[in-house]
Design a protein around this motif. Structure first.
Motif, PDB file in Angstrom:
ATOM      1  N   ASP A 120      18.629 -57.273  38.605  1.00  0.00           N
ATOM      2  CA  ASP A 120      19.754 -57.169  37.669  1.00  0.00           C
ATOM      3  C   ASP A 120      19.401 -56.236  36.509  1.00  0.00           C
ATOM      4  OD1 ASP A 120      21.533 -58.843  39.024  1.00  0.00           O
ATOM      5  OD2 ASP A 120      20.695 -60.650  38.103  1.00  0.00           O
ATOM      6  N   ILE A 121      18.149 -56.270  36.081  1.00  0.00           N
ATOM      7  CA  ILE A 121      17.725 -55.358  35.013  1.00  0.00           C
ATOM      8  C   ILE A 121      17.814 -53.917  35.530  1.00  0.00           C
ATOM      9  CG2 ILE A 121      15.789 -54.672  33.537  1.00  0.00           C
ATOM     10  CD1 ILE A 121      14.873 -57.707  33.772  1.00  0.00           C
ATOM     11  N   HIS A 122      17.388 -53.734  36.743  1.00  0.00           N
ATOM     12  CA  HIS A 122      17.535 -52.417  37.387  1.00  0.00           C
ATOM     13  C   HIS A 122      18.991 -51.970  37.386  1.00  0.00           C
ATOM     14  CE1 HIS A 122      18.527 -50.100  41.089  1.00  0.00           C
ATOM     15  NE2 HIS A 122      17.436 -49.404  40.769  1.00  0.00           N
ATOM     16  N   ASP A 123      19.882 -52.889  37.740  1.00  0.00           N
ATOM     17  CA  ASP A 123      21.291 -52.518  37.890  1.00  0.00           C
ATOM     18  C   ASP A 123      21.966 -52.206  36.556  1.00  0.00           C
ATOM     19  OD1 ASP A 123      20.897 -52.887  40.566  1.00  0.00           O
ATOM     20  OD2 ASP A 123      21.950 -54.809  40.686  1.00  0.00           O
ATOM     21  N   LEU A 124      21.374 -52.666  35.459  1.00  0.00           N
ATOM     22  CA  LEU A 124      21.930 -52.356  34.128  1.00  0.00           C
ATOM     23  C   LEU A 124      21.769 -50.884  33.779  1.00  0.00           C
ATOM     24  CD1 LEU A 124      20.615 -55.159  31.704  1.00  0.00           C
ATOM     25  CD2 LEU A 124      22.976 -54.838  32.484  1.00  0.00           C
ATOM     26  N   GLN A 125      20.817 -50.204  34.414  1.00  0.00           N
ATOM     27  CA  GLN A 125      20.487 -48.828  34.031  1.00  0.00           C
ATOM     28  C   GLN A 125      21.488 -47.837  34.644  1.00  0.00           C
ATOM     29  OE1 GLN A 125      18.070 -49.285  31.875  1.00  0.00           O
ATOM     30  NE2 GLN A 125      17.929 -51.374  32.664  1.00  0.00           N
ATOM     31  N   ASP A 126      21.587 -46.671  34.034  1.00  0.00           N
ATOM     32  CA  ASP A 126      22.373 -45.618  34.673  1.00  0.00           C
ATOM     33  C   ASP A 126      21.560 -45.047  35.840  1.00  0.00           C
ATOM     34  OD1 ASP A 126      20.458 -43.954  33.568  1.00  0.00           O
ATOM     35  OD2 ASP A 126      21.785 -43.115  32.048  1.00  0.00           O
ATOM     36  N   ARG A 127      22.149 -44.067  36.541  1.00  0.00           N
ATOM     37  CA  ARG A 127      21.526 -43.576  37.781  1.00  0.00           C
ATOM     38  C   ARG A 127      20.092 -43.084  37.538  1.00  0.00           C
ATOM     39  NH1 ARG A 127      24.586 -42.115  42.041  1.00  0.00           N
ATOM     40  NH2 ARG A 127      23.552 -40.990  43.760  1.00  0.00           N
ATOM     41  N   GLU A 128      19.924 -42.293  36.508  1.00  0.00           N
ATOM     42  CA  GLU A 128      18.599 -41.752  36.202  1.00  0.00           C
ATOM     43  C   GLU A 128      17.634 -42.859  35.764  1.00  0.00           C
ATOM     44  OE1 GLU A 128      16.564 -38.492  33.123  1.00  0.00           O
ATOM     45  OE2 GLU A 128      18.695 -39.026  32.917  1.00  0.00           O
ATOM     46  N   GLY A 129      18.161 -43.787  34.982  1.00  0.00           N
ATOM     47  CA  GLY A 129      17.355 -44.907  34.514  1.00  0.00           C
ATOM     48  C   GLY A 129      16.918 -45.823  35.650  1.00  0.00           C
ATOM     49  N   GLN A 130      17.797 -45.975  36.633  1.00  0.00           N
ATOM     50  CA  GLN A 130      17.448 -46.811  37.787  1.00  0.00           C
ATOM     51  C   GLN A 130      16.282 -46.212  38.565  1.00  0.00           C
ATOM     52  OE1 GLN A 130      20.867 -47.720  40.206  1.00  0.00           O
ATOM     53  NE2 GLN A 130      21.808 -49.013  38.630  1.00  0.00           N
ATOM     54  N   ALA A 131      16.354 -44.895  38.774  1.00  0.00           N
ATOM     55  CA  ALA A 131      15.270 -44.229  39.508  1.00  0.00           C
ATOM     56  C   ALA A 131      13.949 -44.369  38.742  1.00  0.00           C
ATOM     57  CB  ALA A 131      15.614 -42.757  39.722  1.00  0.00           C
ATOM     58  N   TRP A 132      14.022 -44.159  37.425  1.00  0.00           N
ATOM     59  CA  TRP A 132      12.830 -44.283  36.573  1.00  0.00           C
ATOM     60  C   TRP A 132      12.274 -45.695  36.648  1.00  0.00           C
ATOM     61  CZ3 TRP A 132      10.982 -47.261  32.730  1.00  0.00           C
ATOM     62  CH2 TRP A 132       9.925 -46.752  31.958  1.00  0.00           C
ATOM     63  N   PHE A 133      13.158 -46.676  36.492  1.00  0.00           N
ATOM     64  CA  PHE A 133      12.751 -48.087  36.441  1.00  0.00           C
ATOM     65  C   PHE A 133      12.109 -48.505  37.761  1.00  0.00           C
ATOM     66  CE2 PHE A 133      13.631 -52.673  36.847  1.00  0.00           C
ATOM     67  CZ  PHE A 133      13.148 -53.147  35.640  1.00  0.00           C
ATOM     68  N   ARG A 134      12.761 -48.121  38.870  1.00  0.00           N
ATOM     69  CA  ARG A 134      12.222 -48.517  40.167  1.00  0.00           C
ATOM     70  C   ARG A 134      10.828 -47.898  40.387  1.00  0.00           C
ATOM     71  NH1 ARG A 134      13.711 -50.765  45.026  1.00  0.00           N
ATOM     72  NH2 ARG A 134      15.875 -51.075  44.402  1.00  0.00           N
ATOM     73  N   ALA A 135      10.714 -46.614  40.090  1.00  0.00           N
ATOM     74  CA  ALA A 135       9.426 -45.944  40.321  1.00  0.00           C
ATOM     75  C   ALA A 135       8.322 -46.572  39.466  1.00  0.00           C
ATOM     76  CB  ALA A 135       9.556 -44.458  40.023  1.00  0.00           C
TER      77      ALA A 135
END
Lengths: 232, 232
Positions: B118-133
């Motif tokens: 859910d924290i991942h899903d809060l991010q925008d597209r670029e933020g999601q990629a950053w967060f996951r990596a």
């Protein structure tokens, strides 16, 4: 007038073991007060000072009787504010309650689960009967069943439980900061209980910040804690 | 000059979620300071204020830049001693470190294990990629594997983990006593993180002292915490 401290002992009056009494002993020493220590055994506790279900530690200071280690610490700061303080302000008392709750709920159950039979064995014959009856009623099972924690899995879980303490003591010499406060005495009480009662290893090994902190605590107040020998 | 607070957000700049930034927001409000809040997203954090691997929360107060929520709280008490204090004395700071360590080691890992997607899903597209990596490198497994805590067994273990907090808050309205201190803001930050990020139930139910305390915290400082809506 000398303060009197009723302190729990077993068969050997020179081996006080109660974690709560150790908190009070350390608190009195912290304040520079040298109490007259009155050793009591489990079966005698409830009828102390007029009875009515007393518990230890129990302190008499002139006409004042104070029961419960935390209440004793608060009393000592209130009554002797010119001596080194156990708490800094009311928020210090409040925050120390969290440390107390953590010890009672996260740490003490493990200590009981590895040491309850050794604690039983510290008592004299009458004390052993009292302890077994009361504790088995409390836990709803035999002492042998209560002592279920001597497994590698339990030890590993306990090491994780201690992480908040470890992280804190890696940063600072005492929970209270540069010098000990009652919060240190609370946590010390638990480990000292284990040290006096059992040879089963409870304290993290040398090199762990908790080990180093415990050694510092044993040295406090002319090595008050160290003067009671470890279980042998 | 207005203090600036860099505050972590995801796709929606009106939904700050970081537990550490919430600690700083609450600390500033506690001091009666109204910062200019500068929303930043995960990929921008490291290069803030000259870069060099910055983290948030990050505060600029005139020429002074302070990083890390605890350091910010200490700075605010040092710089603004005439305003309501976050800590009482140096031992207050030391004892609050234990609360911080308990949150980080005993509570946050569970929150991550139920809410990381859910924290991942809060991010925008670029933020999601950053967060996951970044997070998958940190944990050494996929976010889907990290989110392993949504089981009845984990919830039951977490309820036991919270016992020291529950026992303390049954006795007193705040960890700091009658009024909140930074220790409250530390624990609030974690539960607010969960409140904003996930609908998965983390906070104990109504009637639990922790629930009542959290409601009191949401009401503090003109309901600063409540003004950011819960996950829907």
């Amino acid at each position: 007038m000398t303060i009197q401290l009723y302190d729990l002992v077993g068969a050997d009056p020179a081996r006080p073991f109660s974690p709560h009494c150790w908190k009070a002993r350390m608190a009195l020493a912290h304040k520079g007060l040298k109490p007259e220590v009155l050793p009591v055994r489990f079966p005698e506790v409830a009828s102390l000072e007029g009875g009515g279900g007393r518990t230890v530690p129990l302190v008499r200071d002139g006409d004042t009787v104070v029961q419960d280690s935390f209440a004793i610490a608060e009393y000592l700061d209130d009554r002797y504010p010119d001596r080194p303080m156990l708490f800094e302000g009311m928020s210090g008392r409040a925050l120390t309650r969290f440390v107390e709750s953590w010890m009672q709920r996260a740490v003490h159950p493990y200590l009981v689960s590895v040491a309850v039979l050794d604690i039983h064995d510290l008592q004299d014959r009458e004390g052993q009967a009292w302890f077994r009856a009361k504790r088995e009623a409390l836990f709803g099972k035999s002492l042998e069943e209560v002592q279920s924690g001597r497994t590698p899995e339990s030890a590993a879980a306990f090491a994780r439980t201690l992480e908040p303490l470890r992280v804190t003591l890696k940063r600072q010499p005492f929970l209270g900061g540069e010098t000990p406060r009652f919060a240190d005495h609370i946590v010390f009480g638990g480990f000292q209980w284990a040290r006096v009662a059992t040879r089963y290893p409870v304290l993290p090994e040398a090199g762990d910040p908790i080990h180093e902190w415990f050694e510092r605590c044993l040295d406090l107040y002319d090595a008050l804690g160290r003067r009671t020998p470890a279980a042998a």
